[in-house]
Motif scaffolding. Structure first.
Motif, PDB file in Angstrom:
ATOM      1  N   ASN A   1       0.859  -1.196   0.000  1.00  0.00           N
ATOM      2  CA  ASN A   1       0.000   0.000   0.000  1.00  0.00           C
ATOM      3  C   ASN A   1       0.888   1.237   0.000  1.00  0.00           C
ATOM      4  O   ASN A   1       1.834   1.325   0.798  1.00  0.00           O
ATOM      5  CB  ASN A   1      -0.851   0.035   1.275  1.00  0.00           C
ATOM      6  CG  ASN A   1      -1.814  -1.132   1.340  1.00  0.00           C
ATOM      7  OD1 ASN A   1      -2.692  -1.268   0.496  1.00  0.00           O
ATOM      8  ND2 ASN A   1      -1.645  -1.992   2.346  1.00  0.00           N
ATOM      9  N   LEU A   2       0.594   2.171  -0.887  1.00  0.00           N
ATOM     10  CA  LEU A   2       1.335   3.436  -0.905  1.00  0.00           C
ATOM     11  C   LEU A   2       0.374   4.551  -0.498  1.00  0.00           C
ATOM     12  O   LEU A   2      -0.721   4.660  -1.054  1.00  0.00           O
ATOM     13  CB  LEU A   2       1.887   3.713  -2.307  1.00  0.00           C
ATOM     14  CG  LEU A   2       2.978   2.755  -2.794  1.00  0.00           C
ATOM     15  CD1 LEU A   2       3.444   3.143  -4.189  1.00  0.00           C
ATOM     16  CD2 LEU A   2       4.179   2.710  -1.847  1.00  0.00           C
ATOM     17  N   ILE A   3       0.770   5.319   0.475  1.00  0.00           N
ATOM     18  CA  ILE A   3      -0.118   6.348   1.025  1.00  0.00           C
ATOM     19  C   ILE A   3       0.538   7.724   0.922  1.00  0.00           C
ATOM     20  O   ILE A   3       1.697   7.895   1.320  1.00  0.00           O
ATOM     21  CB  ILE A   3      -0.443   6.030   2.505  1.00  0.00           C
ATOM     22  CG1 ILE A   3      -1.146   4.662   2.571  1.00  0.00           C
ATOM     23  CG2 ILE A   3      -1.307   7.117   3.123  1.00  0.00           C
ATOM     24  CD1 ILE A   3      -1.224   4.086   3.965  1.00  0.00           C
ATOM     25  N   LYS A   4      -0.215   8.636   0.312  1.00  0.00           N
ATOM     26  CA  LYS A   4       0.278  10.023   0.196  1.00  0.00           C
ATOM     27  C   LYS A   4      -0.769  10.918   0.828  1.00  0.00           C
ATOM     28  O   LYS A   4      -1.885  11.000   0.315  1.00  0.00           O
ATOM     29  CB  LYS A   4       0.428  10.419  -1.277  1.00  0.00           C
ATOM     30  CG  LYS A   4       1.489   9.656  -2.019  1.00  0.00           C
ATOM     31  CD  LYS A   4       1.531  10.081  -3.465  1.00  0.00           C
ATOM     32  CE  LYS A   4       2.438   9.081  -4.187  1.00  0.00           C
ATOM     33  NZ  LYS A   4       3.012   9.585  -5.381  1.00  0.00           N
ATOM     34  N   THR A   5      -0.438  11.526   1.933  1.00  0.00           N
ATOM     35  CA  THR A   5      -1.390  12.442   2.585  1.00  0.00           C
ATOM     36  C   THR A   5      -0.658  13.717   2.999  1.00  0.00           C
ATOM     37  O   THR A   5       0.581  13.794   2.933  1.00  0.00           O
ATOM     38  CB  THR A   5      -1.987  11.802   3.860  1.00  0.00           C
ATOM     39  OG1 THR A   5      -0.933  11.594   4.783  1.00  0.00           O
ATOM     40  CG2 THR A   5      -2.689  10.492   3.574  1.00  0.00           C
ATOM     41  N   ALA A   6      -1.429  14.666   3.454  1.00  0.00           N
ATOM     42  CA  ALA A   6      -0.832  15.918   3.945  1.00  0.00           C
ATOM     43  C   ALA A   6       0.052  15.626   5.153  1.00  0.00           C
ATOM     44  O   ALA A   6       1.133  16.227   5.319  1.00  0.00           O
ATOM     45  CB  ALA A   6      -1.936  16.903   4.310  1.00  0.00           C
TER      46      ALA A   6
ATOM     47  N   ALA B   1       3.918  16.539   5.555  1.00  0.00           N
ATOM     48  CA  ALA B   1       4.360  17.396   6.672  1.00  0.00           C
ATOM     49  C   ALA B   1       5.586  16.793   7.354  1.00  0.00           C
ATOM     50  O   ALA B   1       6.415  17.500   7.926  1.00  0.00           O
ATOM     51  CB  ALA B   1       3.218  17.555   7.660  1.00  0.00           C
ATOM     52  N   MET B   2       5.686  15.462   7.262  1.00  0.00           N
ATOM     53  CA  MET B   2       6.845  14.779   7.867  1.00  0.00           C
ATOM     54  C   MET B   2       8.064  14.838   6.946  1.00  0.00           C
ATOM     55  O   MET B   2       9.120  14.284   7.241  1.00  0.00           O
ATOM     56  CB  MET B   2       6.523  13.296   8.120  1.00  0.00           C
ATOM     57  CG  MET B   2       5.448  13.064   9.162  1.00  0.00           C
ATOM     58  SD  MET B   2       5.308  11.315   9.599  1.00  0.00           S
ATOM     59  CE  MET B   2       4.752  10.561   8.132  1.00  0.00           C
TER      60      MET B   2
ATOM     61  N   GLY C   1      13.763   7.664   7.152  1.00  0.00           N
ATOM     62  CA  GLY C   1      12.596   7.919   7.997  1.00  0.00           C
ATOM     63  C   GLY C   1      12.178   9.352   7.834  1.00  0.00           C
ATOM     64  O   GLY C   1      12.790  10.113   7.073  1.00  0.00           O
ATOM     65  N   PRO C   2      11.129   9.761   8.529  1.00  0.00           N
ATOM     66  CA  PRO C   2      10.671  11.147   8.406  1.00  0.00           C
ATOM     67  C   PRO C   2      11.749  12.110   8.895  1.00  0.00           C
ATOM     68  O   PRO C   2      12.473  11.820   9.849  1.00  0.00           O
ATOM     69  CB  PRO C   2       9.436  11.210   9.280  1.00  0.00           C
ATOM     70  CG  PRO C   2       9.361   9.931  10.020  1.00  0.00           C
ATOM     71  CD  PRO C   2      10.334   8.970   9.460  1.00  0.00           C
ATOM     72  N   SER C   3      11.830  13.249   8.216  1.00  0.00           N
ATOM     73  CA  SER C   3      12.857  14.215   8.602  1.00  0.00           C
ATOM     74  C   SER C   3      12.392  15.102   9.740  1.00  0.00           C
ATOM     75  O   SER C   3      13.171  15.854  10.286  1.00  0.00           O
ATOM     76  CB  SER C   3      13.254  15.063   7.388  1.00  0.00           C
ATOM     77  OG  SER C   3      12.075  15.626   6.838  1.00  0.00           O
ATOM     78  N   SER C   4      11.090  15.126  10.051  1.00  0.00           N
ATOM     79  CA  SER C   4      10.620  15.931  11.161  1.00  0.00           C
ATOM     80  C   SER C   4       9.610  15.159  11.990  1.00  0.00           C
ATOM     81  O   SER C   4       9.101  14.145  11.548  1.00  0.00           O
ATOM     82  CB  SER C   4       9.971  17.200  10.648  1.00  0.00           C
ATOM     83  OG  SER C   4       8.934  16.885   9.740  1.00  0.00           O
TER      84      SER C   4
END
Lengths: 300, 335
Positions: free
Chosen positions: B240-245, B249-250, B332-335
């Motif tokens: 599953n590929l998920i693209k959300t706001a 933001a991350m 991983g997420p940068s923020s």
């Protein structure tokens, strides 16, 4: 309600059956007419070959004469001009067989190259082949004669055989046949196994395209057997003449009333009957391949 | 030592560049699978290794010898084709020893090799049959037999199982794996079926548009896909590929979660409605409409799910993949 529906269904089915029967009868009638039309010349030939020369002109064309004269006609045919008829038959058989085999081999090689190899000018060559299919052979006879005369092949059997081995329709058929029926992976597999191009052609391609080859061979055999104009122009010596030219010479003689005159007509008719026997035999022997060759590409 | 080394390989058909610039090492004795969607250049690459296509640029070496312009039969390779490529007018025996006859190998040796291949592939009773009298699996075994008797340094397979039905494909997969264990030869295998790639390979090369997306063993490709393409291509059902706001933001363009790494729980992060459920006995695959788009969920056993059910779910900790805007893997997420 159900009974009404059943009756309606029954009537519809009956009507459908009746329509199907009617269209079957019409089709059979149409085909029978076509069969009759196709058989009429053959029937005329067979019946006429059994008549004496007198009966040939005085009795109904599609009936027997007053006496059955086939065997005498055959004896006369074989004895005429010291048995030259058998010489003509042999010539026709030789020219047609060699031309048929040659055309099959050349068309297969050319069709293989055009279907399976990429080279500069491939499409142009194929377009020329297609163009050549449209040109009637008769139109090419005079230039062919000039070419043969320059090559010293006029009045030489090769002058008939060599041009008859060129079959543009055969090349076209073999190209289409191979393109659709000969898997490229088979050729690749043979290359990986170490087979050279000639071995691949001989050991893999030829056995697999045999039905197509037989089709081309038959077409060329019949074309050469029936060819009149080319041998008429190219061959002068009576001993080289094929049956078409030979019988035409007798026919001219008969019309002029010389060399036995009118008597010749029954012999010519009998000769024409005998001359179609080899073609029928070849067709019957190779029918299996002939049919396969015509349909194999279509199925694929 | 029969490794295959491909350097700066390029293949162009007219104006169309099929393979731009490819480098690949196939280790000695490995079972390397080239996998990718149709038209990605994997078969062209295999045909260039076989010598059936000439590269536009670059080089191919087999066992340390440059074979870029060598004849196919002199490269020490054998190839099994998708269509089997058996000569239909020859018997099984004649098909197997065709190459040896061409090479004028003495009859005794030929018979010995044919008998060996027939024994390995259980073809002893079929040697006098024509290919038309064989089943798909038997034909494929004959094609493999023809390869074995050549004693090749490298076996090449071009989608050899794609003409077989599912059951036979499974059986032939096992047989190929056994053959590799027995012969210990270098094998290069092309397929678009990622199940075949995962089950057979020591090394998988994932290709896309003529380029190598990732090389690795099956598990590392599954667990650590380097690109979004690999993530979705390897694994069934796909990731599953998920693209959300939230993800953006991350500092992440896309997050990826395998269907088995979604956990159903009342306090789940996302809500979803069940669209379809496939119950396979040992597991169930549910296709969901969720607030973050279409999702696929894999559950063990036979859960009591039915279309229309509402549920909530979250990704399991440590099983989320992060991709940047170029589709490349991020730590991983940068923020």
């Amino acid at each position: 309600m159900t009974a009404t529906t059943d009756i309606a269904t029954f009537i519809a089915a009956k009507r459908r059956r009746s329509e199907q029967r009617r269209s079957r009868i019409m089709l059979t009638l149409l085909l029978s007419l076509f069969l009759l039309y196709s058989f009429m010349p053959l029937a005329y030939l067979v019946l006429s070959a059994t008549k004496t020369n007198g009966d040939l002109f005085t009795t109904f064309g599609f009936g027997f004469g007053t006496e059955f004269n086939l065997w005498q006609n055959l004896r006369d045919l074989l004895a005429r001009d010291n048995g030259v008829f058998m010489r003509w038959m042999f010539n026709s058989l030789l020219y047609s067989t060699v031309a048929g085999l040659g055309a099959a081999i050349l068309a297969t090689a050319a069709g293989y190259a055009l279907a399976k190899f990429k080279f500069v000018g491939r499409n142009l060559i194929f377009a020329l082949v297609l163009g050549a299919v449209m040109i009637p052979q008769t139109a090419l006879v005079v230039p062919t004669f000039l070419l043969l005369a320059l090559s010293g092949l006029s009045d030489n059997p090769l002058g008939v055989i060599l041009p008859s081995m060129i079959s543009p329709i055969g090349v076209y058929l073999m190209r289409v046949y191979m393109e659709q029926g000969l898997d490229n992976e088979l050729l690749d597999a043979a290359r990986i196994e170490g087979a050279g191009e000639f071995v691949i052609f001989r050991a893999i391609v030829l056995p697999l395209v045999a039905p197509g080859m037989v089709t081309v061979a038959l077409l060329s055999f019949v074309g050469t057997w029936n060819n009149y104009f080319l041998p008429l122009i190219v061959l002068r010596s009576p001993q080289y003449q094929p049956i078409t030219v030979g019988l035409a010479t007798w026919y001219q003689l008969a019309q002029q009333g010389g060399g036995g005159g009118q008597v010749l007509f029954s012999i010519i008719i009998t000769g024409a009957l005998v001359s179609i026997i080899p073609v029928i035999i070849v067709f019957l022997l190779l029918q299996r391949f002939w049919q396969g060759g015509l349909t194999a590409g279509a199925i694929k | 030592m029969t490794d295959v080394a491909i350097r700066s390989l390029n293949k162009t058909f007219g104006a169309l560049e099929i393979i731009p610039d490819l480098n690949l090492n196939v280790p000695d004795g490995s079972f390397t699978v080239l996998v990718g969607p149709s038209g990605c250049g994997k078969s062209t690459l295999l045909r260039m290794i076989a010598g059936l296509e000439q590269p536009t640029r670059g080089s191919i070496a087999i066992g340390g010898t440059d074979v870029t312009y060598e004849e196919p039969s002199k490269r020490g390779i054998s190839m099994v084709f998708q269509s089997y490529a058996l000569f239909p007018h020859m018997t099984v025996g004649q098909n197997i020893d065709f190459g040896m006859r061409i090479a004028k190998v003495p009859k005794e040796e030929r018979e010995k090799k044919v008998a060996y291949a027939a024994g390995v592939l259980k073809l002893e009773k079929l040697l006098d049959r024509k290919p038309s009298a064989l089943s798909g699996g038997q034909r494929q075994r004959v094609a493999i037999g023809r390869s074995i008797v050549r004693d090749p340094k490298v076996f090449l397979f071009d989608e050899p199982l794609s003409n077989l039905d599912a059951a036979l494909r499974g059986q032939m997969r096992v047989e190929l794996a056994e053959l590799h264990q027995r012969l210990k030869a270098t094998m290069i295998y092309v397929t678009h079926d990622q199940v075949e790639a995962m089950t057979l390979a020591d090394q998988i090369v994932v290709m896309n548009a003529g380029r190598i997306e990732q090389i690795g063993d099956p598990l590392s490709l599954y667990e650590k896909p380097e690109t979004e393409f690999v993530a979705t291509f390897i694994g069934s059902p796909k990731m599953n590929l998920i693209k959300t706001a939230d993800t953006q933001a991350m500092g992440v363009a896309t997050i990826g979660i395998r269907p088995e790494h979604l956990e159903v729980c009342d306090a789940g992060k996302w809500s979803a409605v069940v669209r379809v459920v496939e119950k396979l006995g040992n597991e169930a695959i549910a296709y969901l409409d969720s607030e973050v788009g279409d999702l696929t969920l894999r559950l063990v056993g036979t859960p009591a799910l039915k279309p229309g059910d509402q549920l909530r779910m979250s990704p399991r900790d440590g099983h989320v993949h992060y991709f940047d805007q170029h589709g490349r893997r991020m730590a991983g997420p940068s923020s």
